[in-house]
Design an enzyme around this catalytic site. Structure first.
Site, short mmCIF file in Angstrom:
data_model
loop_
_atom_site.label_atom_id
_atom_site.label_comp_id
_atom_site.label_asym_id
_atom_site.label_seq_id
_atom_site.Cartn_x
_atom_site.Cartn_y
_atom_site.Cartn_z
CD GLU A 82 32.56 40.49 28.02
OE1 GLU A 82 32.55 40.79 29.24
OE2 GLU A 82 32.22 41.27 27.12
CB THR A 139 25.25 42.79 28.40
OG1 THR A 139 26.19 43.86 28.46
CG2 THR A 139 25.31 42.15 27.03
P1 ADP Z 1 29.36 46.32 30.11
O1 ADP Z 1 29.03 46.30 28.66
O2 ADP Z 1 29.53 47.69 30.62
O3 ADP Z 1 30.50 45.40 30.45
P2 ADP Z 1 27.72 44.23 31.18
O4 ADP Z 1 26.26 44.19 31.55
O5 ADP Z 1 28.19 43.30 30.12
O6 ADP Z 1 28.08 45.74 30.84
O7 ADP Z 1 28.56 43.95 32.49
C1 ADP Z 1 28.27 44.59 33.67
C2 ADP Z 1 27.91 43.55 34.72
O8 ADP Z 1 29.08 42.78 35.00
C3 ADP Z 1 27.48 44.20 36.02
O9 ADP Z 1 26.39 43.46 36.50
C4 ADP Z 1 28.67 44.01 36.95
O10 ADP Z 1 28.29 43.82 38.29
C5 ADP Z 1 29.32 42.73 36.39
N1 ADP Z 1 30.79 42.71 36.61
C6 ADP Z 1 31.48 41.74 37.25
N2 ADP Z 1 32.79 42.03 37.29
C7 ADP Z 1 32.94 43.22 36.66
C8 ADP Z 1 34.08 44.04 36.40
N3 ADP Z 1 35.30 43.73 36.81
N4 ADP Z 1 33.87 45.19 35.72
C9 ADP Z 1 32.63 45.53 35.31
N5 ADP Z 1 31.52 44.81 35.55
C10 ADP Z 1 31.67 43.64 36.22
#
Ligand code: ADP
Length: 309
Positions: free
Chosen positions: A128, A181
């Site tokens: 995260e 995020t």
């Molecule tokens: P969410 O709340 O949907 O998790 P975030 O912005 O916190 O959204 O996370 C999405 C970001 O994390 C994207 O930029 C994505 O490329 C990256 N990411 C890396 N690994 C993963 C994964 N296994 N699943 C989802 N997003 C990922």
């Protein structure tokens, strides 16, 4: 056990009155994560299906969380991860959290559960931190603990499980746009007026009380955000109208799920939930806004084992 497949669900966070601390585990929408033991002492991501995400273990949260776990244990083998994404990244229902928490939960099972749930939350938080730029456990805690959680502090990580009102359900609508995020956190003001702090903490306290008493009127008066939502609403298409239409259809409360763009509504019966779902979906359709909408009860069990070999 040589391999394990788990269903790692989505989650709604903030719930308007608990920015960065409240989270609810959803029943539907989630990632399927398969982890297998390998002879090499390393972590690899074999495949990512569903969405175009990297297999680089230093950039995919599954790899990042798995490495955080590996640093805390001395073993002579490694793991291979296969990810079937069921949650679109940047959706506001914990896409990254589902991957990181599902991965470390699965590895822990393969190792015979040497780590506590709190340890698993800590490992997941590394993922995260990488994607959002800050440590927070509001998505990973409810997936790992199940149900509704409050993260009292992330320093000496302290997760409080809250009661689940038996009729509580959520209607989630996700307009088909991506909000990272990290970007959504940039619009949050760093200073809060004392009056707003007072009101927000009163709302959080009374929301927690409403979970114990199953007092949905109190819940309705409490799930309000004076601090973050007003600055974020512009990021989400038609947020004000969706909020108004949901309320007119009988929902208890409406707010931004996590950092958006998903919007959650709360209800305490399926007839109302269906009415809310239909009216908000109709509104987005009339505006030609592609969307996904679903109803979920609170998932008390969290991550679920689908198969072991
Ligand atoms: P969410 O709340 O949907 O998790 P975030 O912005 O916190 O959204 O996370 C999405 C970001 O994390 C994207 O930029 C994505 O490329 C990256 N990411 C890396 N690994 C993963 C994964 N296994 N699943 C989802 N997003 C990922």
């Amino acid at each position: 056990m040589e391999s394990i497949k788990v269903f790692s669900p989505g989650s709604i966070t903030n719930l308007s009155c608990g920015y960065d601390i409240l989270g609810v585990c959803l029943e539907n929408r989630g990632d399927e994560i398969k982890v297998s033991k390998t002879n090499q002492k390393s972590i690899t991501i074999k495949s990512v299906n569903g969405f175009n995400l990297t297999k680089d273990i230093y950039k995919n949260v599954s790899g990042i969380a798995a490495q955080a776990l590996m640093k805390k244990i001395d073993i002579d083998h490694g793991f291979e991860i296969e990810i079937n994404k069921g949650i679109k990244p940047g959706s506001g229902i914990g896409s990254s959290a589902a991957s990181s928490a599902g991965t470390v939960f699965a590895i822990n099972q393969l190792l015979g559960s040497p780590f506590s749930l709190i340890d698993l939350v800590k490992f997941s938080m590394e993922g995260e931190k990488f994607v959002s730029g800050s440590f927070h456990a509001d998505n990973v805690a409810p997936i790992i603990f199940g149900g509704i959680t409050l993260v009292r502090t992330i320093r000496e990580l302290d997760v409080v499980s809250l009661p689940i009102p038996k009729d509580l359900e959520m209607i989630v609508i996700r307009p088909n746009i991506e909000i990272k995020t990290a970007d959504s956190r940039k619009v949050v003001k760093k200073k809060v007026k004392i009056e707003k702090m007072t009101q927000q903490s009163a709302n959080l306290g009374s929301f927690v009380s409403s979970l114990y008493s199953e007092d949905y009127d109190l819940m309705s008066r409490s799930v309000i955000d004076q601090v973050v939502e007003p600055d974020r609403a512009f990021l989400i298409p038609e947020f004000d109208n969706i909020q108004r239409i949901s309320k007119n259809s009988g929902s208890i409360a409406v707010g931004i799920s996590g950092s958006g763009p998903s919007i959650f509504s709360l209800s305490n019966n399926r007839i109302t939930s269906n009415k809310v779902l239909e009216s908000i979906s109709q509104h987005y359709s009339s505006m030609d806004i592609e969307h996904d909408v679903f109803i979920s009860k609170v998932n008390s069990g969290g991550i679920k084992i689908i198969e072991t070999k």
